[in-house]
Design an enzyme around this catalytic site. Structure first.
Site, mmCIF file in Angstrom:
data_model
loop_
_atom_site.group_PDB
_atom_site.id
_atom_site.type_symbol
_atom_site.label_atom_id
_atom_site.label_comp_id
_atom_site.label_asym_id
_atom_site.label_seq_id
_atom_site.Cartn_x
_atom_site.Cartn_y
_atom_site.Cartn_z
ATOM 1 N N SER A 117 0.814 -1.222 0.000
ATOM 2 C CA SER A 117 0.000 0.000 0.000
ATOM 3 C C SER A 117 0.848 1.273 0.000
ATOM 4 O O SER A 117 0.314 2.369 -0.169
ATOM 5 C CB SER A 117 -0.943 0.010 1.206
ATOM 6 O OG SER A 117 -0.206 0.019 2.412
ATOM 7 N N LYS A 176 -6.353 4.869 7.964
ATOM 8 C CA LYS A 176 -5.188 5.603 7.479
ATOM 9 C C LYS A 176 -5.468 7.101 7.406
ATOM 10 O O LYS A 176 -4.642 7.924 7.832
ATOM 11 C CB LYS A 176 -4.782 5.067 6.111
ATOM 12 C CG LYS A 176 -4.199 3.660 6.163
ATOM 13 C CD LYS A 176 -3.854 3.144 4.786
ATOM 14 C CE LYS A 176 -3.214 1.753 4.878
ATOM 15 N NZ LYS A 176 -2.869 1.207 3.541
#
Length: 795
Positions: free
Chosen positions: A650, A693
């Site tokens: 990611s 996040k």
């Protein structure tokens, strides 16, 4: 840039749908589990062998609760199976007999046999204490005594005629000795004083009479044996007078039960052979009965009810949470009495299979596999369709103690095995017989689509739980907030999570808040308070890391610009609490051979997937800039202040942007954070944990410089997963925080470096002044420097 409407999808029920959970009926069976319902119906409707059910899915989905509840509903309408008892096999005690009774009659027959024994012992004792019985016994004893006296008298007369006298020796019994003229036994001195001829004559007489004595002794033994037989026959006659009425009463009660009537017939014969067990039961109890039970009935005449059911209760549903070999298949206990190990049929104990016979047995696959020989024993019972008692000690040849070979019991049961996908896959791999015994697999889904219809069904499910656990009702706003949180758990605004355990905890904690605040209903604010309280309880590590950011111990700044430096976003988990945190990613470049050094991988902190992402970066650059010439650069990528393992791809979008920044000499605005993975063609791919996040970067900004226009770049595919907290949405609405969705890496670069990436023109160059033009210019400089370096090397 994303709008506020894209950051959160609220749940809104119409006012006329319900006011609180009391207005909803609890009809929520198999919520979101259509495939599971089909598998369940198939497994229960199939009567062929092997159609047991393996329920596959992660923990916390409520698999066990869901199936257990449904099974109990179905089992209640099914016939109640038989009770099972073990009785003594009088012909071979090592092979006890199994007898089935209709439900509820096992305990009844055991109580009747106990009452039978009480009456029998009382009546038998009275019968053997009557005057008529005593007279008959005395008469038989007198007959024996008279016969003995007559035979001995005749023998004595013969001896005296030959001058030898019959005397009683101790302990040798009767014998003959020489007799003097006075009719008395001679002493040794008197005998020695006789003439030798007379001594010889007397010795011959004694020898002759000793032979006759032996013959008479044999006759006396036969007389005693006949007398004992007469006494035994008398005892049996007396016992039968008492026993027959009691047995007749039992036969009348259980006349239709052929197996039990056959047992009673054998019981009668054994009691008549062992009347002393009835008359002297206190003294005659064996070791097993003495140690193992306070039952007054001798163990040989007891009835061991191993399985008993309540009539009309339906089929059994058994959940065995400790499926050892013994707990699953039953066992035969042993007792030690005065240094001797003993056992009998009264020590037979049922297992979960016996209790569930005729119904359903639920087991955790992992627990069964943890217990030695439990899985093999379960398969053996299913294959044979019979339950046999086996000793682990004998199977492992650890002991040679005596055991029983009890009658097997026919097995008819449906087994539901629970396990996660890893356990199921391992069983499939290492046990090819799995499909023979568990032909039906119920694959539990973790989420379901979020539509108005499914939202209402979810609300019914909540109502069902609230009612079942006697919680305060939840009003409509509270239910809406719970469904929104469920979508957040699913990490998809268009789906709802089916994590029953998490949902149950939230409902209980929200209701607890409402009780403490003395509210009649659980409201939205109570749900919010429960969620906030949970984060505070479990967020110690998150708070510590944010404090490090605030104190400057962890280098983090959203001000200004920096070359080859960008904020990546990662997800951490601590004791089940998940949160996001920014990580500074830096890249340095120099002349080289086109390799990209993954520092995390070099020190064994980077996982395989992370290394794969780094390799993809190199090949993307080669596809864009290396079509005509080899790339003459090298780079190193590092996560700054990272001291633990790193995995996942990611961060590959952020790494690629930082790498291009370092090559192009274009600084990156530090107000941005980036998450997303890329492929070799530059397409941005979705990642997990996007909400955590974004919120992690938001929190880091809040505790450091404050909100001043910071932004997060995410893959466009992740937009549908956004279910952000209210404070993040408020900051976006006020223009203090921004979120961007991108499809390609070039879009992210343009945002980060505030310029266009450019296009490759027909003449082969990129658009002048663009980011890619700057990259190509730097690569060309390193490539042109190559001949000069070679000349210097030759000199």
């Amino acid at each position: 840039m994303l709008g506020v409407a894209q950051l959160y999808r609220p749940t809104v029920f119409a006012e006329n749908q319900f006011a609180d959970t009391r207005d909803l009926s609890g009809n929520s069976e198999f919520l979101g589990q259509k495939r599971v319902k089909q598998a369940f119906d198939l497994a229960l409707s199939m009567r062929h062998d092997g159609y047991n059910l393996f329920a596959v899915g992660p923990r916390g989905l409520g698999k066990k609760t869901m199936l257990l509840r449904k099974l109990r509903q179905i089992a209640a309408a099914m016939p109640t199976p038989d009770d099972w008892c073990y009785v003594n096999n009088f012909d071979d005690p090592r092979r006890p007999l199994a007898i089935a009774f209709p439900a509820g009659q096992g305990l009844q027959v055991r109580q009747e046999m106990l009452d039978f024994w009480h009456r029998l012992t009382d009546n038998m004792a009275q019968a053997f204490e009557t005057d008529s019985y005593a007279e008959r016994i005395e008469s038989l004893k007198g007959e024996l005594s008279q016969a003995q006296q007559r035979l001995l008298a005749e023998l004595s007369q013969r001896g005296e005629a030959q001058r030898v006298k019959l005397v009683l020796r101790t302990p040798g019994g009767y014998g003959f000795a020489p007799m003097n003229q006075a009719g008395e036994v001679m002493g040794v001195d008197e005998f020695n004083a006789l003439a030798k001829a007379e001594q010889t004559l007397l010795k011959k007489a004694m020898q002759s009479m000793e032979g006759r004595l032996r013959s008479v002794t044999q006759v006396l033994f036969r007389e005693e044996q006949m007398n004992r037989d007469k006494i035994r026959q008398l005892n049996q006659e007396v016992a039968q007078i008492v026993l027959l009425p009691e047995l007749t009463q039992l036969r009348q009660t259980w006349g239709k039960h052929k197996a039990f009537i056959s047992y009673l017939q054998r019981l009668k014969a054994d009691i008549l052979k062992n009347i002393e067990l009835v008359l002297n039961q206190d003294e005659q109890q064996d070791a097993v009965a003495t140690v193992s039970s306070d039952n007054p009935v001798p163990s040989r005449y007891q009835i061991n009810v191993i399985v008993a059911h309540t009539p009309g209760a339906g089929a059994p549903v058994v959940l065995e949470d400790l499926p050892t070999h013994y707990n699953l298949l039953g066992h035969v206990e042993q007792v030690t009495y005065m240094g001797t190990v003993a056992t009998d049929f009264t020590l037979i104990r049922a297992g979960a299979l016996h209790r569930a016979n005729g119904g359903f047995l639920l087991l955790e696959a992992e627990q069964v596999l943890e217990q030695p020989y439990a899985w093999q024993g379960l398969k053996r019972a299913l294959a044979a369709k019979k339950m046999r008692f086996s000793s682990l000690e004998q199977m492992l040849t650890l002991t040679g103690t005596l055991s029983l070979e009890a009658d097997p019991i026919a097995l008819q049961v449906k087994i539901i095995l629970f396990g996660d996908r890893e356990t199921f896959a391992l069983l499939q791999q290492f046990d090819p017989e799995l499909a023979d015994y568990f032909k039906v697999v119920a694959d539990f889904a973790t989420t379901m689509p979020r539509t108005p219809a499914t939202e209402l069904a979810y609300a019914h499910y909540l109502s069902d739980f609230v009612s079942d656990k006697a919680l305060k009702p939840f009003n409509r706003a509270a239910v809406e907030r719970i469904l929104e949180e469920s979508a957040r758990w699913a990490e998809d605004r268009n789906r709802l999570a089916l994590q029953a355990s998490m949902l149950a905890d939230l409902l209980r904690e929200a209701e607890h808040v409402a009780r403490r605040r003395r509210s009649r209903l659980v409201q939205r604010e109570h749900v919010e308070s429960a969620l906030s309280s949970r984060e505070q309880r479990h967020g110690a590590l998150h708070e510590e890391l944010l404090e490090n950011l605030h104190e400057g111990q962890h280098l983090f700044s959203t001000a200004g610009q920096a070359m080859g430096q960008v904020h990546g976003l990662s997800v951490l988990e601590d004791a089940g609490f998940v949160f996001g945190l920014p990580s500074r990613i830096t890249v340095t470049t120099h002349y080289g051979t086109g390799d990209i050094l993954d520092i995390e991988r070099e020190v064994d902190l980077g996982g395989a997937i992370h290394s794969k992402g780094v390799l993809i970066l190199a090949h993307y650059l080669k596809s864009v800039f290396g079509q005509q010439h080899a790339l003459r650069f090298s780079a190193s990528i590092a996560f700054e202040q990272s001291y633990g393992p790193i995995d996942g791809d990611s961060a590959s979008l952020a790494e690629l942007c930082a790498l291009v920044s370092a090559l192009a000499g274009r600084p990156i605005a530090q107000r941005f954070a980036v998450t997303g993975s890329v492929n070799q063609k530059g397409e941005v791919q979705p990642i997990g944990g996007v909400n955590h996040k974004i919120e992690g970067f938001f929190a880091a900004c809040t505790v450091t410089a404050g909100l001043c226009g910071q932004a997060v770049i995410i893959p466009q595919q992740n937009v549908q997963h956004l279910m952000l907290r209210a404070e993040v949405i408020a900051a976006v609405q006020q223009g203090k925080f921004f979120i961007y969705g991108v499809h390609r890496v070039e879009e992210a670069m343009e945002l980060l470096m505030n310029g266009g990436v450019g296009e490759r023109l027909p003449e082969g160059n990129f658009t002048p002044g663009s980011i890619f033009a700057a990259v190509e210019q730097q690569l060309e400089q390193w490539r042109n420097a190559e001949p000069k370096e070679e000349e210097e090397a030759e000199d």
